[in-house]
Scaffold this active site. Structure first.
Site, PDB file in Angstrom:
ATOM      1  N   LEU A 143      -3.715  -7.796 -10.463  1.00 24.55           N
ATOM      2  CA  LEU A 143      -4.341  -7.195  -9.063  1.00 24.55           C
ATOM      3  C   LEU A 143      -5.861  -7.335  -9.373  1.00 24.55           C
ATOM      4  O   LEU A 143      -6.673  -7.381  -8.603  1.00 24.55           O
ATOM      5  CB  LEU A 143      -3.921  -5.769  -9.117  1.00 24.55           C
ATOM      6  CG  LEU A 143      -2.633  -5.826  -8.038  1.00 24.55           C
ATOM      7  CD1 LEU A 143      -2.335  -4.267  -8.098  1.00 24.55           C
ATOM      8  CD2 LEU A 143      -2.931  -6.167  -6.536  1.00 24.55           C
ATOM      9  N   ILE A 146      -7.851 -10.430  -8.053  1.00 22.58           N
ATOM     10  CA  ILE A 146      -8.384 -10.396  -6.514  1.00 22.58           C
ATOM     11  C   ILE A 146      -9.239  -9.317  -6.042  1.00 22.58           C
ATOM     12  O   ILE A 146      -9.857  -9.237  -5.092  1.00 22.58           O
ATOM     13  CB  ILE A 146      -6.871 -10.413  -5.719  1.00 22.58           C
ATOM     14  CG1 ILE A 146      -6.103  -9.314  -5.825  1.00 22.58           C
ATOM     15  CG2 ILE A 146      -6.321 -11.670  -5.909  1.00 22.58           C
ATOM     16  CD1 ILE A 146      -4.888  -8.943  -4.895  1.00 22.58           C
ATOM     17  N   GLU A 147      -9.104  -8.088  -7.011  1.00 17.86           N
ATOM     18  CA  GLU A 147      -9.893  -7.014  -6.604  1.00 17.86           C
ATOM     19  C   GLU A 147     -11.504  -7.161  -7.215  1.00 17.86           C
ATOM     20  O   GLU A 147     -12.278  -6.879  -6.298  1.00 17.86           O
ATOM     21  CB  GLU A 147      -9.479  -5.699  -7.272  1.00 17.86           C
ATOM     22  CG  GLU A 147      -8.071  -5.113  -6.558  1.00 17.86           C
ATOM     23  CD  GLU A 147      -8.271  -4.455  -5.428  1.00 17.86           C
ATOM     24  OE1 GLU A 147      -9.696  -4.240  -4.962  1.00 17.86           O
ATOM     25  OE2 GLU A 147      -7.596  -4.098  -4.575  1.00 17.86           O
ATOM     26  N   SER A 148     -11.608  -7.618  -8.332  1.00 15.41           N
ATOM     27  CA  SER A 148     -12.786  -7.603  -8.688  1.00 15.41           C
ATOM     28  C   SER A 148     -13.333  -9.005  -9.201  1.00 15.41           C
ATOM     29  O   SER A 148     -14.492  -9.243  -9.937  1.00 15.41           O
ATOM     30  CB  SER A 148     -13.137  -6.419  -9.839  1.00 15.41           C
ATOM     31  OG  SER A 148     -12.215  -6.836 -11.017  1.00 15.41           O
ATOM     32  N   TYR A 251      -4.384  -9.812   1.737  1.00 18.04           N
ATOM     33  CA  TYR A 251      -4.216  -9.005   0.194  1.00 18.04           C
ATOM     34  C   TYR A 251      -2.879  -9.455  -0.679  1.00 18.04           C
ATOM     35  O   TYR A 251      -3.171  -9.917  -1.682  1.00 18.04           O
ATOM     36  CB  TYR A 251      -4.304  -7.744   0.359  1.00 18.04           C
ATOM     37  CG  TYR A 251      -4.768  -6.893  -0.929  1.00 18.04           C
ATOM     38  CD1 TYR A 251      -5.816  -7.087  -1.666  1.00 18.04           C
ATOM     39  CD2 TYR A 251      -3.601  -6.343  -1.645  1.00 18.04           C
ATOM     40  CE1 TYR A 251      -6.160  -6.228  -2.980  1.00 18.04           C
ATOM     41  CE2 TYR A 251      -3.751  -5.417  -3.147  1.00 18.04           C
ATOM     42  CZ  TYR A 251      -5.013  -5.658  -3.523  1.00 18.04           C
ATOM     43  OH  TYR A 251      -5.287  -5.006  -4.588  1.00 18.04           O
TER      44      TYR A 251
END
Length: 561
Positions: A143, A146-148, A251
């Site tokens: 996760l 794709i978040e940071s 997402y």
């Protein structure tokens, strides 16, 4: 009004029915072609800037030509097969949105993948430990990809920050500290623990990982709204796809693509990241206010290393004087820190110390000249305009500008004779000496004192001899003859002095009675004048004072009444 509402409701029934029809996974391919699908912001990460990361430069071996290497042709069937072989609990289906995200990683963002593979050598064990602690699927470790893009200091357009991109309110609700000095959203350990707890809460709410992941991105409120719009029955992410925010539509596909590319990067000609050497860290608890510069200079640890291992300290300051904080260091340096903690805290301590009490400046500047130490202070004085005087001449006299005089007195370009003007200027004042210079007294000095005492009190001449005898009886006994002669001289001088003083008149006599006073703490001119029965005006005149400013230790002349 009600009738109109009923007609409108019936008119919209066909549209509503079509909207509530649950789309299949294959139907999603049509929606993926619309511009309403937004790629995650992490795709925009500056890869060149990432290559300057301290960890990547010192601990990972990367292929800096990743973007220039040929792309691998991979069929949909092969991707489906590979997704099916991933050992995951969370379902990894294939469709056009997923394929678009995989293509983006495998073709357009190859250097980004290479950099993330390098960073994953350090961060993935931290993520895995947190997920394991709460019994969550291991594949959730991707996760943050794709978040940071695995950048702990990343900040989104809406204010989310850290590896797991928490909004401030969500982070605070999970117990993370955010203030001017600390942002625990950037702390890999604390933010990973908070993310695992939050994901577990979301899964317990929806009992479906695709919905939990979607809610992690857009919030439970948006997911619940999409579920209501999708109609009754059990739904997953793909059932409510059309009703979700545009970014969330991309997402879950991006999450599937991240799992795919991080596992099959070699099959797309993306070089595997290798560890140049392992980095082993440990933590120490800091209970003092310490600046990274102090640690860096005493222990010879690069500042970039301290920042990379401790991104939660936003200003390079550990506010351990407020409460203890954990500091991550290379394991070999933790013992060195503990052994040198006092030296670190005392190193350039004044540079980093916070002042508890600060007295505001009076605007005075301190200096020293041949007369001693002085200070210059802004004061207001008054000037009465004389015949022929202009503002220019007055300004030149006091070393100020015409503009300042006009502004302070609210006058025009000219002034009339006799007008009283305020002048703001600078006066130099000398500080009183704190210690008197010791004086060596002689027999002649004592004799003079006796003479003055006799004259001031109109005593007989023999009084001088008595005074002298009381001060030095041993000497008087040793030389009586000399004392007798001295007495005669003293008496003659005293008589002559008394006659002279009587002739000089009352004014001269008053001056002789003037006394001296040393200014004490809490004194002002009004108090001193009242204590000695005189006016402030008399006191200022006797001491040549132009303002009411006096200093502790200053000697003042008290004029006679």
């Amino acid at each position: 009004m009600k009738a109109k509402n009923i007609l409108l409701t019936f008119a919209l029934l066909p549209t509503a029915a079509a909207a509530f029809a649950s789309p299949s996974v294959l139907d999603v391919s049509d929606a993926s072609q619309t511009p309403s699908v937004i790629f995650p912001q992490s795709f925009e990460t500056d890869t060149k800037e990432m290559l300057e990361d301290w960890y990547l430069k010192n601990y990972a071996v990367l292929d800096y030509e990743a973007d220039s290497r040929p792309e691998a042709e991979v069929s949909d069937e092969l991707i489906i097969e590979r997704l099916g072989k991933l050992p995951t609990v969370i379902e990894m289906p294939f469709n056009d949105p997923v394929r678009n995200m995989i293509n983006f990683y495998a073709n357009r963002k190859r250097q980004l993948v290479e950099n993330m593979l390098g960073l994953s050598l350090y961060y993935m064990p931290i993520f895995e430990e947190a997920l394991e602690r709460y019994g969550l699927p291991n594949e959730l470790r991707y996760l943050p990809v794709i978040e940071s893009a695995l950048v702990p200091t990343a900040v989104s357009r809406v204010g989310a920050s850290g590896l797991w991109q928490f909004m401030p309110a969500t982070a605070s609700g999970l117990g993370l500290e955010i203030n001017s000095l600390i942002d625990q959203r950037r702390d890999p350990y604390k933010s990973s623990d908070a993310a695992a707890r939050y994901l577990k809460q979301l899964y317990n709410t929806y009992s479906d990982w695709s919905l939990a992941i979607a809610a992690y991105n857009c919030g439970p409120g948006n997911v619940n709204k999409a579920l209501r719009r999708a109609g009754g029955g059990k739904h997953d992410f793909w059932d409510i796809y059309a009703f979700l925010p545009a970014e969330t539509r991309g997402y879950v596909p991006a999450f599937i693509a991240a799992n795919y590319i991080m596992n099959y990067h070699k099959d797309h000609n993306i070089s595997p990241a290798l560890a140049r050497r392992p980095i082993i860290t440990d933590t120490v608890h800091v209970s003092r206010r310490i600046h990274f510069d102090q640690i860096s200079e005493v222990l010879a640890i690069p500042m970039n290393e301290l920042r990379a291992l401790n991104p939660q300290f936003r200003q390079d300051v550990i506010p351990g004087d407020i409460k203890p904080y954990a500091l991550v260091l290379p394991s070999l340096q933790t013992l060195a820190y503990i052994a040198n903690e006092d030296s670190i805290a005392n190193h350039n301590a004044t540079r980093y110390a916070r002042r508890g009490v600060v007295e505001p400046s009076s605007g005075a500047s301190v200096g020293r000249d041949s007369r001693g130490e002085y200070y210059e202070e802004e004061v207001i004085i008054y000037h009465t305009v004389r015949r022929g005087e202009t503002l220019s001449k007055i300004a030149q006299k006091y070393g100020v500008s015409v503009k300042d005089i006009r502004k302070l007195n609210k006058v025009g370009k000219s002034v009339k004779r006799g007008k009283k003007l305020k002048i703001k200027t600078v006066e130099r004042r000398y500080r009183p000496k704190t210690q008197d210079v010791p004086v060596t007294r002689t027999a002649e000095d004592d004799a003079a004192d006796s003479t003055a005492l006799v004259a001031a009190n109109k005593l007989p001449a023999s009084a001088a001899s008595n005074t002298e005898t009381s001060k030095s009886s041993s000497k008087a006994k040793a030389d009586n003859k000399a004392d007798n002669k001295s007495d005669a001289k003293v008496a003659a001088k005293a008589e002559q002095s008394s006659k002279a003083k009587a002739e000089k008149g009352k004014k001269k006599s008053n001056k002789a009675k003037a006394t001296s006073y040393t200014v004490r703490k809490g004194d002002n001119l009004g108090k001193i004048a009242a204590r000695h029965g005189i006016t402030v005006k008399q006191l200022k005149k006797a001491n040549g004072l132009k303002s009411d400013r006096i200093d502790i230790g200053q000697k003042l002349t008290i004029p006679a009444k």
